[in-house]
Design a protein around this motif. Structure first.
Motif, short mmCIF file in Angstrom:
data_model
loop_
_atom_site.label_atom_id
_atom_site.label_comp_id
_atom_site.label_asym_id
_atom_site.label_seq_id
_atom_site.Cartn_x
_atom_site.Cartn_y
_atom_site.Cartn_z
N ILE B 7 0.85 -1.20 0.00
CA ILE B 7 0.00 0.00 0.00
C ILE B 7 0.88 1.25 0.00
O ILE B 7 0.62 2.21 -0.73
CB ILE B 7 -0.97 -0.02 1.22
CG1 ILE B 7 -1.96 -1.19 1.08
CG2 ILE B 7 -1.72 1.31 1.35
CD1 ILE B 7 -2.80 -1.46 2.30
N THR B 10 2.49 1.84 -3.49
CA THR B 10 1.49 2.33 -4.45
C THR B 10 1.15 3.79 -4.15
O THR B 10 1.03 4.60 -5.07
CB THR B 10 0.20 1.46 -4.36
OG1 THR B 10 0.58 0.11 -4.46
CG2 THR B 10 -0.77 1.78 -5.47
N GLU B 14 1.82 7.05 -6.61
CA GLU B 14 0.76 7.98 -7.00
C GLU B 14 1.09 9.40 -6.56
O GLU B 14 0.89 10.35 -7.30
CB GLU B 14 -0.58 7.54 -6.39
CG GLU B 14 -1.73 7.97 -7.27
CD GLU B 14 -3.07 7.83 -6.60
OE1 GLU B 14 -3.14 7.57 -5.40
OE2 GLU B 14 -4.06 8.03 -7.32
N GLU B 77 -9.45 8.05 -1.65
CA GLU B 77 -9.62 6.60 -1.79
C GLU B 77 -11.09 6.22 -1.65
O GLU B 77 -11.56 5.30 -2.30
CB GLU B 77 -8.80 5.86 -0.72
CG GLU B 77 -7.31 6.02 -0.86
CD GLU B 77 -6.70 5.14 -1.93
OE1 GLU B 77 -7.27 4.09 -2.23
OE2 GLU B 77 -5.65 5.52 -2.46
N ARG B 80 -13.08 7.66 -4.83
CA ARG B 80 -12.82 6.92 -6.07
C ARG B 80 -13.11 5.42 -5.93
O ARG B 80 -12.88 4.65 -6.84
CB ARG B 80 -11.35 7.12 -6.48
CG ARG B 80 -11.04 8.57 -6.75
CD ARG B 80 -9.63 8.76 -7.22
NE ARG B 80 -8.63 8.11 -6.38
CZ ARG B 80 -7.35 8.44 -6.38
NH1 ARG B 80 -6.91 9.40 -7.17
NH2 ARG B 80 -6.51 7.80 -5.61
N ARG B 81 -13.54 5.02 -4.76
CA ARG B 81 -13.94 3.63 -4.47
C ARG B 81 -12.78 2.64 -4.48
O ARG B 81 -12.99 1.43 -4.44
CB ARG B 81 -15.01 3.13 -5.46
CG ARG B 81 -16.27 3.96 -5.47
CD ARG B 81 -17.28 3.33 -6.39
NE ARG B 81 -18.53 4.03 -6.38
CZ ARG B 81 -18.85 4.98 -7.23
NH1 ARG B 81 -17.99 5.36 -8.14
NH2 ARG B 81 -20.03 5.57 -7.16
N THR B 82 -11.55 3.15 -4.56
CA THR B 82 -10.40 2.24 -4.52
C THR B 82 -10.37 1.50 -3.19
O THR B 82 -9.98 0.35 -3.12
CB THR B 82 -9.09 3.02 -4.65
OG1 THR B 82 -9.34 4.22 -5.35
CG2 THR B 82 -8.03 2.23 -5.35
N TYR B 84 -12.66 0.26 -1.46
CA TYR B 84 -13.51 -0.93 -1.38
C TYR B 84 -12.79 -2.16 -1.92
O TYR B 84 -12.92 -3.25 -1.38
CB TYR B 84 -14.83 -0.73 -2.14
CG TYR B 84 -15.61 0.47 -1.68
CD1 TYR B 84 -15.69 0.81 -0.34
CD2 TYR B 84 -16.27 1.28 -2.59
CE1 TYR B 84 -16.39 1.92 0.08
CE2 TYR B 84 -16.99 2.39 -2.18
CZ TYR B 84 -17.04 2.71 -0.84
OH TYR B 84 -17.74 3.79 -0.42
N THR B 85 -12.07 -1.96 -3.03
CA THR B 85 -11.37 -3.11 -3.61
C THR B 85 -10.20 -3.54 -2.73
O THR B 85 -9.71 -4.65 -2.85
CB THR B 85 -10.86 -2.80 -5.04
OG1 THR B 85 -10.05 -1.63 -4.98
CG2 THR B 85 -11.99 -2.59 -6.01
N ILE B 86 -9.75 -2.64 -1.86
CA ILE B 86 -8.63 -2.99 -0.97
C ILE B 86 -9.16 -3.60 0.34
O ILE B 86 -8.71 -4.65 0.76
CB ILE B 86 -7.76 -1.75 -0.69
CG1 ILE B 86 -7.09 -1.28 -1.99
CG2 ILE B 86 -6.70 -2.04 0.37
CD1 ILE B 86 -6.34 0.01 -1.90
N LEU B 87 -10.16 -2.93 0.93
CA LEU B 87 -10.64 -3.42 2.23
C LEU B 87 -11.44 -4.72 2.14
O LEU B 87 -11.66 -5.37 3.15
CB LEU B 87 -11.47 -2.34 2.94
CG LEU B 87 -10.70 -1.12 3.44
CD1 LEU B 87 -11.62 -0.18 4.20
CD2 LEU B 87 -9.52 -1.49 4.30
N CYS B 88 -11.90 -5.08 0.93
CA CYS B 88 -12.61 -6.36 0.84
C CYS B 88 -11.62 -7.51 0.70
O CYS B 88 -12.00 -8.68 0.68
CB CYS B 88 -13.62 -6.36 -0.30
SG CYS B 88 -12.88 -6.41 -1.91
N LYS B 100 -0.79 3.95 3.96
CA LYS B 100 -1.00 5.26 3.32
C LYS B 100 -0.04 6.28 3.94
O LYS B 100 0.55 7.09 3.23
CB LYS B 100 -2.45 5.75 3.50
CG LYS B 100 -3.52 4.96 2.80
CD LYS B 100 -3.32 4.77 1.35
CE LYS B 100 -3.63 5.88 0.43
NZ LYS B 100 -3.41 5.52 -0.99
N GLU B 261 -17.65 4.47 8.71
CA GLU B 261 -18.33 3.82 7.59
C GLU B 261 -17.87 4.51 6.33
O GLU B 261 -18.02 5.72 6.20
CB GLU B 261 -19.83 3.95 7.77
CG GLU B 261 -20.25 3.45 9.15
CD GLU B 261 -21.56 2.73 9.13
OE1 GLU B 261 -22.47 3.26 8.49
OE2 GLU B 261 -21.67 1.66 9.76
N VAL B 262 -17.29 3.76 5.42
CA VAL B 262 -16.72 4.39 4.23
C VAL B 262 -17.56 4.10 2.99
O VAL B 262 -18.35 3.21 2.98
CB VAL B 262 -15.27 3.94 3.98
CG1 VAL B 262 -14.39 4.47 5.07
CG2 VAL B 262 -15.16 2.42 3.90
#
Lengths: 311, 262
Positions: B7, B10, B14, B77, B80-82, B84-88, B100, B261-262
């Protein structure tokens, strides 16, 4: 059938200036392993909120939710599930293969051949070296699907997987989802693309204003197609003699139109038309579509609510 | 650990591509290059004036980069919904926050490093290369790095529950308070005439707001006549102080973000 998802009386409430709003309002749902399940509803119905609760991203205010036999929030679930959000963003400076390496590293997977295999599977084998900023919308969706398959998940949550894609990309994504069924994966799809849902899902649930309005097997829910018989040269008096149940008879531009359920044979009506010296122009069987069911269900629930006030 | 490093790397990749940060950095580098020209107008010794100006440029730029970089870190994050793909995936929220933060600090360190290189180049061009002088000069940016590491942790903590704009002002305010008013609070605490309530309040503020002034070591660098007593001990203590605050702030950030809650 063993359940992949079990939801009992799930509640999620948000506070607002006008009071508490139940975004998810005591819903019950069960999705079997190996099923492709469609989760439908108008915008703001509570679909994404439900998915986020199941993923452990937000927390329920009541009820019980289990995924793959474990309580939501258990980190062990996260090794077996995947999520493709609606309109996802991937770090644009990274290439397709770098994105897959990043997500693979979160599972401590270092199998480069597997990542290349995933690129091939989503038809991006020749584009893996391009940065995400060079990808079209369809390619971004495909790399999204590839990242969701990195851990070979048992259960996938796909939020609007075909939304906003051109017809070719649409078909490609749909085929990829169908392949997942063949691999025995459970797929939970939230979508507005009802024609896709109708083609690929085994069962669906329609959620409206946080409540499940209807759910079941597609073939059961879509039972009740109709025949539309059009005839000309028929005297208007014939209309009165058609007494079949749940049948609508009308005249338009001198033509008789009979709209009747497909549970009744159309032969008697056709014979009546021919006996009256009329000509049958067409007999069209009309299958009930998911779109009809969706609109009908949502309208009916909204009307019930208006009439009786929300309980 | 590998999850955190993934993380972080990345995030670093960025961050160093963010145009707004690159523009700030370029302006700073340009200012460092033209600084010797501006120093002609200074009445003080030219060398001291150049050093003072360039140190100021590095510190202000680093502070701006630290805040601008970090205030968007978590809100972006989410938007841009990024996230969600990380925390799932099997990623704990604390790993996400720490990753981060480390990515942001790495980007910040890289940018301070570039400015330091330009500082050395400009100084050497102006008065010849002197290794002893270079060793003195780099102490400034070294301490600014730790100062900004604390500032980034402050902004990271706020980014878990406030909007980027509010965070910008809050973090800037705390930086200014911790830099400028630290000595004021200190004098309140030490002055015998101060009443107990004021002393207690000053003491509380002193503990809550990090003492950013600790890291302003430019005076001995600008004026070679001045010295820090037990310099190594001072630097070691300051780095330890920074680490302590960073850990404390990240723990608060994690506790807030864990229930968010994100």
């Amino acid at each position: 059938m063993e359940a992949a998802i079990e939801i009992k009386q799930l509640v999620k409430t948000y506070k607002s200036k006008i009071g508490d709003i139940n975004v998810v309002d005591h819903i019950d749902l069960e999705v079997g392993k190996g099923e492709i399940f469609g989760f439908l509803g108008p915008n703001g119905a509570g679909k994404t909120t439900t998915i986020k609760i199941l993923l452990g991203i937000i927390y329920a205010d009541g009820g019980d939710a289990r995924v793959l036999g474990r309580e939501v929030g258990d980190m062990a679930i996260h090794k077996k599930i995947a999520y493709l959000p609606e309109k996802p963003y991937y770090y644009e400076h990274m290439t397709g293969i770098e994105i897959l390496r990043f997500y693979a590293s979160l599972f401590k997977i270092k199998d480069e051949a597997k990542l290349k295999g995933l690129l091939e599977r989503v038809n991006l084998a020749n584009d893996g070296h391009k940065t995400i900023s060079q990808y079209s919308k369809g390619m971004q969706q495909r790399i999204g699907l590839a990242q969701s398959l990195i851990n070979d998940p048992e259960l996938l949550f796909l939020d609007e997987p075909t939304g906003g894609l051109d017809p070719i990309a649409h078909i490609e994504i749909r085929d990829l989802i169908l392949n997942m069924r063949e691999e025995g994966k459970t797929v939970f799809i939230s979508s507005h693309e009802l024609s896709d849902v109708e083609r690929i899902c085994d069962r669906v649930a329609i959620i409206n204003k946080g409540r499940i309005a209807s759910q079941g097997r597609l073939e059961d829910l879509l039972k009740g197609g109709r025949y539309e018989i059009t005839a000309s040269g028929v005297p208007e008096g014939l209309a009165k003699s058609i007494q079949e149940p749940d049948t609508l008879v009308s005249f338009k531009d001198g033509r008789l139109i009979v709209d009747m359920p497909d549970t009744t044979s159309p032969n008697a009506v056709i014979e009546g038309i021919l006996a009256a010296k009329g000509s049958v122009i067409s007999v069209i069987p009309r299958r009930k579509r998911l779109e009809d069911l969706f609109v009908e269900t949502v309208r009916q629930k909204n009307e019930e609510e208006k009439a009786g006030g929300r309980k | 650990m590998s999850v955190i490093l993934s993380i972080a790397s990345t995030t670093l990749g960025e961050a160093i591509r963010r145009r707004v940060l690159l523009v700030i950095l370029l302006i700073a580098l340009g200012s460092l290059i033209i600084a010797p020209g501006l120093s002609v107008l200074q009445p003080r010794g030219q060398q001291a004036a150049i050093t003072s100006l360039t140190m100021g440029i590095i510190q202000m730029t680093s502070a701006l980069i630290a805040i601008v970089l970090t205030v968007y870190m978590i809100p972006n994050e989410i938007e841009r919904r990024t996230i969600y793909t990380i925390l799932c995936k099997p990623v704990q929220r604390w790993q996400f926050v720490v990753g981060k933060y480390l990515g942001a600090v790495a980007a910040l360190g890289m940018m301070i490093f570039f400015m330091t290189l330009v500082l050395i180049f400009v100084t050497s061009l102006n008065s010849g290369f002197d290794i002893a002088r270079v060793q003195e000069l780099v102490k400034g940016p070294f301490m600014y790095f730790w100062q900004m590491a604390i500032l980034s942790a402050v902004a990271m903590m706020f980014s878990t529950f406030v909007t980027p704009l509010v965070n910008f002002f809050l973090s800037s305010g705390i930086f200014i308070a911790g830099t400028v008013f630290s000595s004021v609070f200190q004098s309140f605490m030490e002055n015998r005439g101060t009443n107990e309530l004021t002393k207690t309040l000053a003491s509380a503020v002193q503990y809550i707001i990090p003492n950013f002034a600790l890291y302003n070591v430019q005076n001995p660098i600008i004026n070679p006549g001045q010295e820090i007593v037990n310099e190594f001990g001072y630097y070691l203590q300051s780095v330890g102080y920074a680490l302590l605050y960073v850990v404390g702030l990240l723990v608060v950030a994690i506790l807030i973000f864990d229930r968010r809650e994100v």
